[in-house]
Design a protein around this motif. Sequence first.
Motif, PDB file in Angstrom:
ATOM      1  N   TRP A  59       0.838  -1.245  -0.175  1.00 10.25           N
ATOM      2  CA  TRP A  59      -0.094  -0.060   0.072  1.00 10.25           C
ATOM      3  C   TRP A  59       0.887   1.194  -0.074  1.00 10.25           C
ATOM      4  O   TRP A  59       0.370   2.111  -0.233  1.00 10.25           O
ATOM      5  CB  TRP A  59      -0.877  -0.069   1.012  1.00 10.25           C
ATOM      6  N   MET A  60       2.069   1.081   0.317  1.00  8.43           N
ATOM      7  CA  MET A  60       2.986   2.296   0.499  1.00  8.43           C
ATOM      8  C   MET A  60       3.277   2.917  -0.870  1.00  8.43           C
ATOM      9  O   MET A  60       3.584   3.956  -0.999  1.00  8.43           O
ATOM     10  CB  MET A  60       4.308   2.008   1.229  1.00  8.43           C
ATOM     11  N   ASP A  61       3.093   2.128  -2.020  1.00 10.02           N
ATOM     12  CA  ASP A  61       3.095   2.642  -3.217  1.00 10.02           C
ATOM     13  C   ASP A  61       2.081   3.526  -3.757  1.00 10.02           C
ATOM     14  O   ASP A  61       0.872   2.991  -3.529  1.00 10.02           O
ATOM     15  CB  ASP A  61       3.186   1.388  -4.293  1.00 10.02           C
ATOM     16  N   PRO A  62       2.232   4.752  -3.858  1.00 14.63           N
ATOM     17  CA  PRO A  62       1.184   5.870  -4.177  1.00 14.63           C
ATOM     18  C   PRO A  62       0.581   5.637  -5.233  1.00 14.63           C
ATOM     19  O   PRO A  62      -0.705   6.372  -5.427  1.00 14.63           O
ATOM     20  CB  PRO A  62       1.740   7.011  -3.432  1.00 14.63           C
ATOM     21  N   ARG A  63       0.925   5.215  -6.163  1.00 13.77           N
ATOM     22  CA  ARG A  63       0.482   5.304  -7.675  1.00 13.77           C
ATOM     23  C   ARG A  63      -0.909   4.775  -7.940  1.00 13.77           C
ATOM     24  O   ARG A  63      -1.120   3.736  -7.334  1.00 13.77           O
ATOM     25  CB  ARG A  63       1.532   4.658  -8.782  1.00 13.77           C
ATOM     26  N   VAL A  64      -1.919   5.392  -8.284  1.00 17.29           N
ATOM     27  CA  VAL A  64      -3.122   4.922  -8.562  1.00 17.29           C
ATOM     28  C   VAL A  64      -3.650   5.081  -9.815  1.00 17.29           C
ATOM     29  O   VAL A  64      -3.155   5.632 -10.699  1.00 17.29           O
ATOM     30  CB  VAL A  64      -4.287   6.049  -7.698  1.00 17.29           C
ATOM     31  N   ASP A  65      -4.561   4.115 -10.206  1.00 15.35           N
ATOM     32  CA  ASP A  65      -5.234   4.058 -11.393  1.00 15.35           C
ATOM     33  C   ASP A  65      -6.497   4.570 -11.375  1.00 15.35           C
ATOM     34  O   ASP A  65      -7.456   4.372 -10.820  1.00 15.35           O
ATOM     35  CB  ASP A  65      -5.207   2.149 -11.592  1.00 15.35           C
ATOM     36  N   LEU A  66      -6.443   5.713 -12.081  1.00 12.38           N
ATOM     37  CA  LEU A  66      -7.810   6.685 -12.032  1.00 12.38           C
ATOM     38  C   LEU A  66      -8.908   5.707 -13.014  1.00 12.38           C
ATOM     39  O   LEU A  66      -9.148   6.119 -14.148  1.00 12.38           O
ATOM     40  CB  LEU A  66      -7.331   7.826 -12.778  1.00 12.38           C
ATOM     41  N   VAL A  67      -9.641   4.747 -12.287  1.00 14.63           N
ATOM     42  CA  VAL A  67     -10.628   4.153 -12.893  1.00 14.63           C
ATOM     43  C   VAL A  67     -11.671   5.021 -13.266  1.00 14.63           C
ATOM     44  O   VAL A  67     -12.319   5.921 -12.274  1.00 14.63           O
ATOM     45  CB  VAL A  67     -11.148   3.067 -11.945  1.00 14.63           C
ATOM     46  N   PRO A  68     -12.279   5.244 -14.616  1.00 16.81           N
ATOM     47  CA  PRO A  68     -13.286   6.041 -14.970  1.00 16.81           C
ATOM     48  C   PRO A  68     -14.457   5.699 -14.039  1.00 16.81           C
ATOM     49  O   PRO A  68     -14.743   4.709 -13.617  1.00 16.81           O
ATOM     50  CB  PRO A  68     -13.769   5.621 -16.327  1.00 16.81           C
ATOM     51  N   GLY A  69     -15.203   6.655 -13.717  1.00 19.77           N
ATOM     52  CA  GLY A  69     -16.383   6.705 -12.875  1.00 19.77           C
ATOM     53  C   GLY A  69     -16.250   6.748 -11.418  1.00 19.77           C
ATOM     54  O   GLY A  69     -16.864   6.602 -10.488  1.00 19.77           O
ATOM     55  N   THR A  70     -14.931   6.858 -10.961  1.00 15.34           N
ATOM     56  CA  THR A  70     -14.607   6.636  -9.499  1.00 15.34           C
ATOM     57  C   THR A  70     -13.993   8.069  -9.215  1.00 15.34           C
ATOM     58  O   THR A  70     -13.403   8.207  -8.014  1.00 15.34           O
ATOM     59  CB  THR A  70     -13.779   5.367  -9.208  1.00 15.34           C
ATOM     60  N   TRP A  71     -13.873   9.157  -9.970  1.00 24.01           N
ATOM     61  CA  TRP A  71     -13.333  10.339  -9.609  1.00 24.01           C
ATOM     62  C   TRP A  71     -13.881  11.530 -10.310  1.00 24.01           C
ATOM     63  O   TRP A  71     -14.400  11.144 -11.176  1.00 24.01           O
ATOM     64  CB  TRP A  71     -11.472  10.280  -9.844  1.00 24.01           C
ATOM     65  N   GLY A  72     -14.018  12.956  -9.758  1.00 20.81           N
ATOM     66  CA  GLY A  72     -14.761  13.798 -10.000  1.00 20.81           C
ATOM     67  C   GLY A  72     -13.902  14.765 -10.984  1.00 20.81           C
ATOM     68  O   GLY A  72     -12.574  14.862 -10.891  1.00 20.81           O
ATOM     69  N   TYR A  73     -14.383  15.657 -11.758  1.00 21.90           N
ATOM     70  CA  TYR A  73     -13.968  16.618 -12.612  1.00 21.90           C
ATOM     71  C   TYR A  73     -13.354  17.735 -11.711  1.00 21.90           C
ATOM     72  O   TYR A  73     -13.795  18.089 -10.676  1.00 21.90           O
ATOM     73  CB  TYR A  73     -14.780  17.146 -13.729  1.00 21.90           C
ATOM     74  N   PRO A  74     -12.057  18.207 -12.084  1.00 21.59           N
ATOM     75  CA  PRO A  74     -11.489  19.326 -11.348  1.00 21.59           C
ATOM     76  C   PRO A  74     -12.329  20.397 -11.211  1.00 21.59           C
ATOM     77  O   PRO A  74     -13.152  21.006 -12.135  1.00 21.59           O
ATOM     78  CB  PRO A  74     -10.391  19.492 -12.047  1.00 21.59           C
ATOM     79  N   GLY A  75     -11.996  21.217 -10.077  1.00 23.83           N
ATOM     80  CA  GLY A  75     -12.805  22.711  -9.796  1.00 23.83           C
ATOM     81  C   GLY A  75     -12.327  23.507 -10.969  1.00 23.83           C
ATOM     82  O   GLY A  75     -11.189  23.558 -11.366  1.00 23.83           O
ATOM     83  N   LYS A  76     -13.279  23.990 -11.490  1.00 25.48           N
ATOM     84  CA  LYS A  76     -13.108  25.105 -12.588  1.00 25.48           C
ATOM     85  C   LYS A  76     -12.173  26.331 -12.056  1.00 25.48           C
ATOM     86  O   LYS A  76     -12.630  26.787 -10.943  1.00 25.48           O
ATOM     87  CB  LYS A  76     -14.503  25.636 -13.445  1.00 25.48           C
TER      88      LYS A  76
END
Lengths: 332, 536
Positions: B22-39
């Motif tokens: 778990w110490m490896d921080p790299r994440v896989d940005l699975v579609p549908g599990t993250w939000g669009y960034p603040g404008k």
Amino acid sequence: MAVWYSLLLVLGMSLFVYLGAGLLGLQAIFGIVIPYAAILVFLIGFTMRVLGWAKSPVPFRIPTTAGQQKSLDWIKPSTVDSPYTTWGVVGRMAMEILLFRSLFRNTKAEITEGKLAYGSNKWLWLGGILFHYTFLTIVIRHLRFFTEPVPYFVQALESIDGMLQIGSPVIYQTDVILVAALLFLLVRRLASPQLRYISLPADYFPLFLILGIALSGIMMRYFAIFKVDLMSVKVLAMGLATFNPTVPEGIGVMFYIHLFLFSMLLAYFPFSKLMHLGGVFLSPTRNLPNDSRMVRHVNPWNAPVKVHSYEHYEDDFREKMIEADLPVEKQA
Amino acid sequence: MSQAPKPEELLRVSHIPPKKDWMDPRVDLVPGTWGYPGKASSLETLGLPNPRDWNPTDEDWKLPPNWKEIIHEGLKERLEKYRSLKVFMDICVRCGACADKCHFFIGSGDPKNMPVLRAELLRSIYRKDFTTVGRILGAFAGGRELTEDVIKEWFYYFHQCTECRRCSLYCPYGIDTAEITIVVRELLNLIGVNIDWILGAAANCYRTGNHLGLEPHTFKGNIDFLVDDIEEYVGIRLNPTFNRKGAEILFIAPSGDVFADPGIFTYMGYLMLFEHIGLDYTISTYASEGGNFGLFTSQETMKRLNSKMYAEAKRLGVKWILGGECGHMWRVLHQYMDTMNGPADFLEVPKSPLTGTVFDNAKSTKMIHIVEFMADLIHHGKLKLNPKRNDYLRTTWHDSCNVSRGMGMFEEPRYVLKSVCNNFFEMPENTIREQTFCCGGGTGLNAGEFEYLRMMGGMPRAFAVKHVQEKHDVNRLVNVCALDRAILPPLMDYWAPEVSVSGLTELVANALIMEGEHDRPTDLRGEDIPGLEGDE
């Protein structure tokens, strides 16, 4: 990996004492210097940590409410799970600290046959509470080495602990339960893939350390080949307690291993997760009353912020407001 | 439902952690599990740092050059400001009691959604940078280097926490992941890393007073539509007032109830209830939002948005404030408002003008919950009710996280619901009251692009509903939170079709026998009430 490191560390420490106190004869260092140093580190470290926490304020009341709030007269409030008085908070904290109430709630979630089921899961609670209470009993029992005459409650505790009258010397139930509980906590960490995943060396090390303390104690009490001279142990302990330390000859090396591992536990304590002993008292989700609408609380760093005032709001929308028949402070 | 797979597939979730440490921080940005960034425009409205165009899938997140220093200083400052954070960083023993309590872990099986590990994502940095042992021993002591990958991991996982506090209930030390999530989101906001569903809503609240960005005339216009609907279904014309000085009570609801189905039926309920009892109240267009998206941004933003309530109550000269059905709105009103923006000494202790009940439990904030108010009215027989009108409903009650674990409101809503509806069935006990499950979309995780994770996170809640649906033919899930009313309908469609969702006041108004009403063969949704023909 983490588990092997921790085991090797504790074994290495024992070997270190065997060499130092057993072969090289440095009893004064292991019998006096290290215990005193450890106690000092423990006391100073513990105090510093608690003061460090206490220095940070609690700006907001954030109790986790686990029961009905105090509201209408005819609705029975939950005085302990959603306390609104000091006594309620005392009750909640007492149940938390003495009975591990939150852990008692533990459940287990499982997906089976397309359904999500929850079962009661009190094993961790049981293992945890047995470990803590037997450890406490054993620590209190050890006061017999540091006191003369031995206080009545220590004698009483000892005779209750040896109540079953099995063997000679009498087997203390707490010794057996403590080791069993420690092994349960250890096996639990190793057997569950999720727990193994989250466990750090810092989680295994204290388990092995306390196990080492318990086993070395048991060995010198119950096994003839590791026997130590208890009268000499008492002389050393009394010397430490009265700040008049002496090192009698001929205490077996197993005692020094026992004492050293315990000293390490004391010294390690303030820098580790073991500080939950102090921290649980300061946890703001448990030790605050749920009274934030009844009583005003002051945030010491409550700083002014830039707000969008009504005046600005009306300036932004005045014409539209007038058109919609909304009252305005200033006409356009 | 573009991103979410079929329910059967989600059910095959595995809770066995992967081989990767778990110490490896790299994440896989699975579609549908993250939000669009603040404008950028939203950040500019609020004066927040680092407004820019960026995308989480980009390699470069355009962080400020000194981002590491900002995070370090920010964490240091917060450790000094919050004892909760400091204590929670130090005392976790990783016993794992919290692990399977998080709806996102149960639903997704992702081990970093175990509350203990979610906290560890910050704790590892804290250990490395703020403790002696961690500085010396590094990874052996559980410390990690703060890198851009850690920031990306924080963005991902701290927007997969709804701050529902369920884990905190089971923690032997009361460690509250919500506190940790709040702090990490604050830290991320310091370097301009946030999601638009929160930031856009916060910016709208700041500018127009409500999260939808409705300007005053539109806000009033929307309520006028609801007044028209009431006239059609009930036969009575109501005339709610806006920004009226000298009213006795200021009423503030979550603005979702003004705009979105099924919240609007709850708002119609508020209006009918107030008319029925002849309440002297007014609605503000300036303080037109109960929900506080600042809570998911930063303490300062929360305070800025919340300030409007007292400011408006003072300007209008009301005696006290009544709040509508909302979840995190009430967490803020209950636990933060008086401390942040009080003392409200220009107001009076709330006293029901009909029953004379003095609400001593709110004697400092001077603000009470509409369910407390309604329970008191019903208890004193001040409402004329015909619960039979709700006989076509077989209801169950969803304890919204914030009013349950953040406020302790359990009995009042049950009392009201049972008074207006004859068919009520509790969900299984490990899923209600203080053990209640989150809808899976609180804290501004209501965005469409986040739907996949919401269906996973809402699974525990949905399954409890499904249980009573199968056992008791339950067809209505009643709750007291505007986000629930937005989030639960698609969740039900996905996991437990045929169960509709509503607020509590909607059912009260359904049962209300109003003076001058015509025959009411339909409910507030304009739908025929089965079995009621000629019954009254």
